[in-house]
Design a protein around this motif. Structure first.
Motif, PDB file in Angstrom:
ATOM      1  N   ASP A   1      21.727  46.029 -16.666  1.00 52.18           N
ATOM      2  CA  ASP A   1      22.415  46.037 -17.910  1.00 52.18           C
ATOM      3  C   ASP A   1      23.686  47.065 -18.122  1.00 52.18           C
ATOM      4  O   ASP A   1      24.529  46.615 -18.615  1.00 52.18           O
ATOM      5  N   PHE A   2      23.400  48.126 -17.483  1.00 53.52           N
ATOM      6  CA  PHE A   2      24.665  49.027 -17.515  1.00 53.52           C
ATOM      7  C   PHE A   2      25.788  48.367 -16.652  1.00 53.52           C
ATOM      8  O   PHE A   2      27.064  48.499 -17.140  1.00 53.52           O
ATOM      9  N   ASN A   3      25.615  47.940 -15.654  1.00 51.60           N
ATOM     10  CA  ASN A   3      26.621  47.359 -14.736  1.00 51.60           C
ATOM     11  C   ASN A   3      27.504  45.971 -15.532  1.00 51.60           C
ATOM     12  O   ASN A   3      28.429  45.863 -15.514  1.00 51.60           O
ATOM     13  N   ARG A   4      26.402  45.155 -16.037  1.00 53.02           N
ATOM     14  CA  ARG A   4      26.918  44.111 -16.926  1.00 53.02           C
ATOM     15  C   ARG A   4      27.846  44.676 -18.185  1.00 53.02           C
ATOM     16  O   ARG A   4      28.765  44.082 -18.634  1.00 53.02           O
ATOM     17  N   LEU A   5      27.183  45.574 -18.938  1.00 52.17           N
ATOM     18  CA  LEU A   5      28.075  46.169 -19.997  1.00 52.17           C
ATOM     19  C   LEU A   5      29.430  46.889 -19.362  1.00 52.17           C
ATOM     20  O   LEU A   5      30.633  46.611 -20.023  1.00 52.17           O
ATOM     21  N   ALA A   6      29.426  47.660 -18.271  1.00 48.75           N
ATOM     22  CA  ALA A   6      30.643  48.147 -17.753  1.00 48.75           C
ATOM     23  C   ALA A   6      31.602  46.804 -17.246  1.00 48.75           C
ATOM     24  O   ALA A   6      33.021  46.836 -17.594  1.00 48.75           O
ATOM     25  N   SER A   7      31.123  45.651 -17.009  1.00 50.45           N
ATOM     26  CA  SER A   7      31.823  44.746 -16.526  1.00 50.45           C
ATOM     27  C   SER A   7      32.509  44.118 -17.890  1.00 50.45           C
ATOM     28  O   SER A   7      33.747  43.582 -17.658  1.00 50.45           O
ATOM     29  N   THR A   8      31.697  43.919 -18.667  1.00 48.11           N
ATOM     30  CA  THR A   8      32.328  43.387 -20.078  1.00 48.11           C
ATOM     31  C   THR A   8      33.439  44.184 -20.743  1.00 48.11           C
ATOM     32  O   THR A   8      34.296  43.884 -20.974  1.00 48.11           O
ATOM     33  N   LEU A   9      33.295  45.594 -20.627  1.00 49.77           N
ATOM     34  CA  LEU A   9      34.244  46.418 -21.136  1.00 49.77           C
ATOM     35  C   LEU A   9      35.280  46.401 -20.348  1.00 49.77           C
ATOM     36  O   LEU A   9      36.581  46.337 -20.922  1.00 49.77           O
ATOM     37  N   GLU A  10      35.180  46.312 -18.823  1.00 54.11           N
ATOM     38  CA  GLU A  10      36.471  46.252 -18.109  1.00 54.11           C
ATOM     39  C   GLU A  10      37.060  44.907 -18.359  1.00 54.11           C
ATOM     40  O   GLU A  10      38.584  44.970 -18.232  1.00 54.11           O
ATOM     41  N   LYS A  11      36.299  43.845 -18.456  1.00 54.80           N
ATOM     42  CA  LYS A  11      37.099  42.593 -18.943  1.00 54.80           C
ATOM     43  C   LYS A  11      37.827  42.586 -20.051  1.00 54.80           C
ATOM     44  O   LYS A  11      38.874  42.252 -20.345  1.00 54.80           O
ATOM     45  N   ASN A  12      37.034  43.292 -21.216  1.00 54.02           N
ATOM     46  CA  ASN A  12      37.762  43.228 -22.604  1.00 54.02           C
ATOM     47  C   ASN A  12      38.804  44.156 -22.536  1.00 54.02           C
ATOM     48  O   ASN A  12      40.052  43.941 -23.351  1.00 54.02           O
ATOM     49  N   GLU A  13      39.041  45.266 -21.741  1.00 56.07           N
ATOM     50  CA  GLU A  13      40.013  46.054 -21.701  1.00 56.07           C
ATOM     51  C   GLU A  13      41.297  45.370 -20.911  1.00 56.07           C
ATOM     52  O   GLU A  13      42.408  45.345 -21.258  1.00 56.07           O
ATOM     53  N   SER A  14      41.004  44.728 -20.047  1.00 60.63           N
ATOM     54  CA  SER A  14      41.932  43.755 -19.326  1.00 60.63           C
ATOM     55  C   SER A  14      42.601  42.679 -20.282  1.00 60.63           C
ATOM     56  O   SER A  14      43.752  42.673 -20.206  1.00 60.63           O
ATOM     57  N   MET A  15      41.477  42.100 -20.806  1.00 60.56           N
ATOM     58  CA  MET A  15      42.198  41.144 -21.903  1.00 60.56           C
ATOM     59  C   MET A  15      43.085  41.654 -23.294  1.00 60.56           C
ATOM     60  O   MET A  15      44.097  41.124 -23.405  1.00 60.56           O
ATOM     61  N   ARG A  16      42.433  42.766 -23.577  1.00 60.21           N
ATOM     62  CA  ARG A  16      43.369  43.582 -24.305  1.00 60.21           C
ATOM     63  C   ARG A  16      44.824  43.887 -24.023  1.00 60.21           C
ATOM     64  O   ARG A  16      45.816  43.724 -24.800  1.00 60.21           O
ATOM     65  N   ARG A  17      45.000  44.467 -22.805  1.00 67.26           N
ATOM     66  CA  ARG A  17      46.189  44.757 -22.240  1.00 67.26           C
ATOM     67  C   ARG A  17      46.916  43.551 -22.060  1.00 67.26           C
ATOM     68  O   ARG A  17      48.119  43.651 -22.405  1.00 67.26           O
ATOM     69  N   ALA A  18      46.431  42.440 -21.549  1.00 69.19           N
ATOM     70  CA  ALA A  18      46.957  41.316 -21.336  1.00 69.19           C
ATOM     71  C   ALA A  18      47.540  40.542 -22.789  1.00 69.19           C
ATOM     72  O   ALA A  18      48.842  40.070 -22.906  1.00 69.19           O
ATOM     73  N   PHE A  19      46.678  40.880 -23.702  1.00 73.85           N
ATOM     74  CA  PHE A  19      46.932  40.138 -25.189  1.00 73.85           C
ATOM     75  C   PHE A  19      47.971  40.946 -25.580  1.00 73.85           C
ATOM     76  O   PHE A  19      49.086  40.410 -26.255  1.00 73.85           O
TER      77      PHE A  19
END
Length: 461
Positions: free
Chosen positions: A225-243
């Motif tokens: 679950d921690f790895n999934r959370l980290a992956s989600t946060l990484e994806k959201n951060e990448s999407m935020r920067r791209a946005f």
């Protein structure tokens, strides 16, 4: 100094387990001691009582044979022979205590005179057994010393040896328990330490942090679950920067055009004419549309869009939206084909569903080449409705198909704002469909273009 000393969870777990082991060992030690001092002593006491009883019966037989105690006085050998015969008797030897645990005894006559026994007074609290003849006449007694003296006098050395041995066993067991507890606490808490380190990395903004999951227990699932959370946060951060990068890019171009035209008018290079005002208004309209789309997207992302769901019919809703687009499609040289059932009942918000259909038709209008078409057909059933929006060329490749619903993405090669719009329409459509518990998917169209499929389940309410 001591106030700043922090005890880690490994030390706490080690102390807790070791304390429990020590408590169990000490309790077992005292339990064994009590069992020895009471249970085993009681067994010896009963055995000695049995021995005295058997001796008194044997002496009663001898008394009847001789008629007096003359044969016994100071005749220790006779008593010894009687006791040895009892020890050699298989039936009686099993009931007698071991030799080292046998108490002293005295044989006294009916006048309370000692005939056989050690020197010293006869203990008044000892075990007493009457020597009775066949006519129930008491001719003497056999008296045994109290069995409680066993641990105080006769076998105190043996008792002390047993006590020392027991404490040595407890000490060695505690050392072994301490070693096992230390290794176990380190092994159990190793995944926790990895999670703590990973959490520190996440808190510091390192969303690439992952922890190793080596077990299938609760800690292993927590690591996953921690790895999934980290992956989600990484994806959201990448999407935020791209946005943010896309927002800045989308805003920069019309602002640069506005600034350039205004500077040209200010410098006298270009005159303020109705044509220049229309050009400026066009760029303002582009900015307004972009800001409105971003606002709509943020509201749909947060779930802040108001949804007033009720029983509605998708057929008249689609016909109304298509009627609004029909003239614009004709101007672009496009055909708009509808294949609708008599009714398509749906529980949903008609305003938001109308916005969904508008965005999908607007997307096809912008991307379909002249001379092409958009075909809309609906499959209605008891479980829900399937809506297909299938346009003609140009199509998209596989990579573009995977990114079609991303924000600010346009499938065209050049980012021409006049034809491509803001690139937020399909992202808003996806949020509207999700709010109705449906799915939105894209595929290649048989006509050479793009096929958008909307699946809306008709759940009971």
């Amino acid at each position: 100094m001591f106030a700043r000393l922090r005890i880690g969870i490994t030390a706490k777990l080690f102390a807790a387990i070791l304390s429990t082991c020590m408590l169990v060992l000490i309790t077992m030690h005292w339990g064994v001691r009590l069992s020895f001092e009471h249970g085993f002593i009681d067994y010896i006491k009963r055995g000695n009582e049995q021995r005295i009883t058997m001796l008194s019966d044997a002496l009663a037989d001898q008394y009847e044979q001789h008629g007096s105690w003359t044969f016994l006085r100071n005749n220790n050998r006779l008593v010894f022979n009687i006791l040895r015969s009892l020890d050699q008797n298989p039936e009686s030897s099993n009931q007698l205590p071991p030799h080292g645990w046998r108490t002293q005894f005295w044989v006294i006559d009916q006048n309370y005179r000692v005939m056989i026994g050690p020197r010293g007074p006869v203990p008044p609290e000892g075990t007493r057994r009457a020597i009775t003849t066949s006519d129930n006449k008491v001719v003497g007694w056999v008296v045994g010393s109290p069995s409680e003296r066993l641990t105080r006098v006769a076998d105190i050395n043996f008792d002390q040896q047993q006590n020392r041995t027991s404490w040595m066993i407890v000490g060695l067991t505690m050392l072994l328990a301490a070693l096992v507890t230390w290794l176990m606490s380190r092994g159990l808490l190793a995944p926790v330490k990895r999670l703590v380190e990973g959490t520190h990395h996440l808190a510091a903004g390192d969303f690439t942090s992952r922890v190793e999951s080596t077990s299938r227990d609760e800690l292993g699932r927590l690591a996953q679950d921690f790895n999934r959370l980290a992956s989600t946060l990484e994806k959201n951060e990448s999407m935020r920067r791209a946005f943010m990068a896309d927002i800045s890019h989308e805003l920069r171009t019309p602002l640069a055009i506005l600034r350039g035209e205004l500077e040209a008018i200010q410098d006298g290079v270009r005159k303020l004419t109705p044509e220049s005002i229309i050009s400026l208004q066009g760029e303002v309209a582009t900015l307004t549309k972009l800001v409105d789309d971003v606002h709509q997207l943020s509201l749909s992302d947060e779930g802040a869009l108001a949804y007033r769901k009720r029983d509605t019919d998708l057929v008249p809703l689609l016909e109304m939206v298509a009627a609004n687009f029909r003239h614009r499609y004709e101007q672009q040289g496009l055909r708009l084909n509808l294949s609708l059932p008599e009714a398509a009942p749906q529980f949903g918000d008609p305003d938001r569903l109308g916005q969904l259909f508008t965005n999908l038709m607007e997307n096809s209008l912008r991307y379909t080449d002249a001379g092409g078409s958009l075909s809309i057909y609906v499959e209605s059933g008891p479980g829900g409705n399937l809506l297909h929006f299938e346009d003609s060329a140009p199509g998209v490749n596989e990579d573009q198909l995977k990114q079609i619903f991303e924000r600010f993405y346009r499938a065209e090669g050049s980012r021409n704002r006049a034809s491509g719009g803001s690139g937020l329409g399909l992202a808003i459509c996806q949020n509207i469909v999700a709010a109705h518990d449906g799915t939105l998917s894209a595929a290649h169209s048989s006509a050479g273009g793009l096929k958008i499929t909307v699946s809306l389940p008709n759940k009971p309410h």
